[in-house]
Design a protein around this motif. Sequence first.
Motif, short mmCIF file in Angstrom:
data_model
loop_
_atom_site.label_atom_id
_atom_site.label_comp_id
_atom_site.label_asym_id
_atom_site.label_seq_id
_atom_site.Cartn_x
_atom_site.Cartn_y
_atom_site.Cartn_z
N HIS A 108 0.87 -1.18 0.00
CA HIS A 108 0.00 0.00 0.00
C HIS A 108 0.90 1.22 0.00
N SER A 109 0.90 1.95 -1.12
CA SER A 109 1.80 3.08 -1.27
C SER A 109 1.08 4.39 -1.02
N LEU A 124 5.60 5.40 -6.34
CA LEU A 124 4.81 4.19 -6.50
C LEU A 124 3.37 4.32 -6.03
N ASP A 125 2.97 5.49 -5.56
CA ASP A 125 1.56 5.70 -5.23
C ASP A 125 0.77 6.22 -6.44
N LEU A 171 -2.42 -6.98 -6.39
CA LEU A 171 -0.99 -6.75 -6.59
C LEU A 171 -0.48 -5.61 -5.71
N ALA A 172 -1.25 -4.53 -5.68
CA ALA A 172 -0.84 -3.34 -4.94
C ALA A 172 -2.08 -2.56 -4.55
N ILE A 173 -1.90 -1.64 -3.63
CA ILE A 173 -2.98 -0.73 -3.24
C ILE A 173 -2.42 0.68 -3.37
N LEU A 174 -3.01 1.44 -4.27
CA LEU A 174 -2.59 2.83 -4.47
C LEU A 174 -3.61 3.74 -3.80
N CYS A 175 -3.58 5.00 -4.08
CA CYS A 175 -4.52 5.94 -3.49
C CYS A 175 -5.18 6.75 -4.59
#
Length: 548
Positions: A109-110, A235-236, A193-197
């Motif tokens: 989580h970026s 990376l966010d 895979l990922a958590i962005l904002c």
Amino acid sequence: MPYGPEITYDDTLKVWSGGERENYFAPHLSIGEIIFREMERHPKLIAQISATEKTVLTREEVRFNAMRVATYMRGLGLKQCDIVGLIARNTTHLVAVAYACFFNGMPFHSLNISYEQDTIEKLLSITRPSLIFCDGDEYARVLAATEHIKLDTTIITMRNHPSGSLRILDILSTSIEDNFRPARLEQGPDQTLAILCSSGTTGVPKAVTFTNSQQILWSCTPMTTDVVQYSHSTLDWFSGLSVCINAGVFSTTSIIADNKFDPAFLCRIIEEYKITFLVQSPSQMAMLVSCPEFDASDLSSIRHYVYGGTACSVEMQHRMRRRLKQADCLVFSYNLTEMNSLGCLNLHFDEKPNSVGRPVKGIRVKIINEKGEALGPSAVGEVCFYSGQHWSGYYGNPEETRIMVDSQRWLHTGDMGYMDPDGFLYIVDRKKDMLKYQSIMYYPSEIERVISQIPDVVEVCVFGVWDEVNGDEAAASVVKKPGTQLSAQDVVKFVKERIGAKYKQLNAGAIIVEDLVRSPNGKTHRVATKAHFLEVTNRTRTQDSWFK
């Protein structure tokens, strides 16, 4: 059509399609497995150069570092259901942390380094990461946030390490697990895979899940080993994540920097490293074309200049296009983080300026009215996308997820736009930004496009100021080119001379500002910019700072 691969249009459903997407790799492979295999194939190629830290890493070195970090995570007993937190700039070893998460099938989580303390606490309380990597610059804030929300986690610093902190170099001393292999995903390609904002331009950012899908891979132009790419995004951002992944998959060379964005610095590194693939936001483009070094810089290495994420004036794009040598190298992109992939690309700027392009392969587009009915070519409505892939929604927020995606998995963007007869999408404005003057509807972007024609204007943000009689009166905050004498009165006069309609005048005035107020990912924060305008105009009514 003269625009390359044709899209299809279903006249009955009123849906445009970019066609079927072809996977480069077996569909069951995770992003981590693909990157691991591709890095094994080209071990001696340069993977990354830091223009600020002056470090150079081969693909073999990056892979080994990622394996060390992944082994450390496994040693802590972390599983694929655990989440890793990131609050960091683009430093030398951030790529190893990202790839380690991919290798372990563990989402990160970026968060943006610019977030306020309350925002950091709110976001961390949603995902509750088991391990956090942050720059030493943010260490105290991250530590305070974890203590406030009672989060028991380990914090590792990436640069400017405070005394006594656990450092990334300590983690890189970990011995690689015997017979290390990337993990198979327990839930397959639908796994996060990922958590962005989300951008946070209208409130506190939401935690946006990103699916472990190959649809993020760049497939619209060749990505070969001679590509040298640069993005200032961390990376966010979707762009930062995309560049990081594509570098690992396609064996390109990434140039990174951990400084604050500096257009003069960018001009220098384009020349020094012969950057061929540049990804920027429109605000960064505006700063670049307005800096003194721009006209004298050698930009001949650039093959593709990709930009998007918010509106961009045609004049600004033309100023950039005039400095780029190769045909059709200016590429306007359109996507949502929630879409987990590119949506549209305009590879034909010279023929279709200011269109965000046509749907890429694997993407369908429709335009709907307020009743949810699909509209045909040239009709303005809300833009909706369908990617065909699974999306887990906003982490811990099913209510907002249901608002964003309907039962047929169409994403409702909140953007108003139309498709032209050639299948090119044009964005008119944000649905929620629509203004009403004496019951007449209008969009602030209509006025922004006019103001952007002023040669001395770098950027502009138009918004509505409430008046009891008229409703939303348009006002503007304008960034002028350094060294010019543009005044607020000049801007108001320019609009009046070019727009006949009274309701589209700058009836609430204009101010000249050094910069617009932005969300942490660089997008113009219209609400905050309006608040600054009101603060300035309430403080002083002199013509030097305000004109109506």
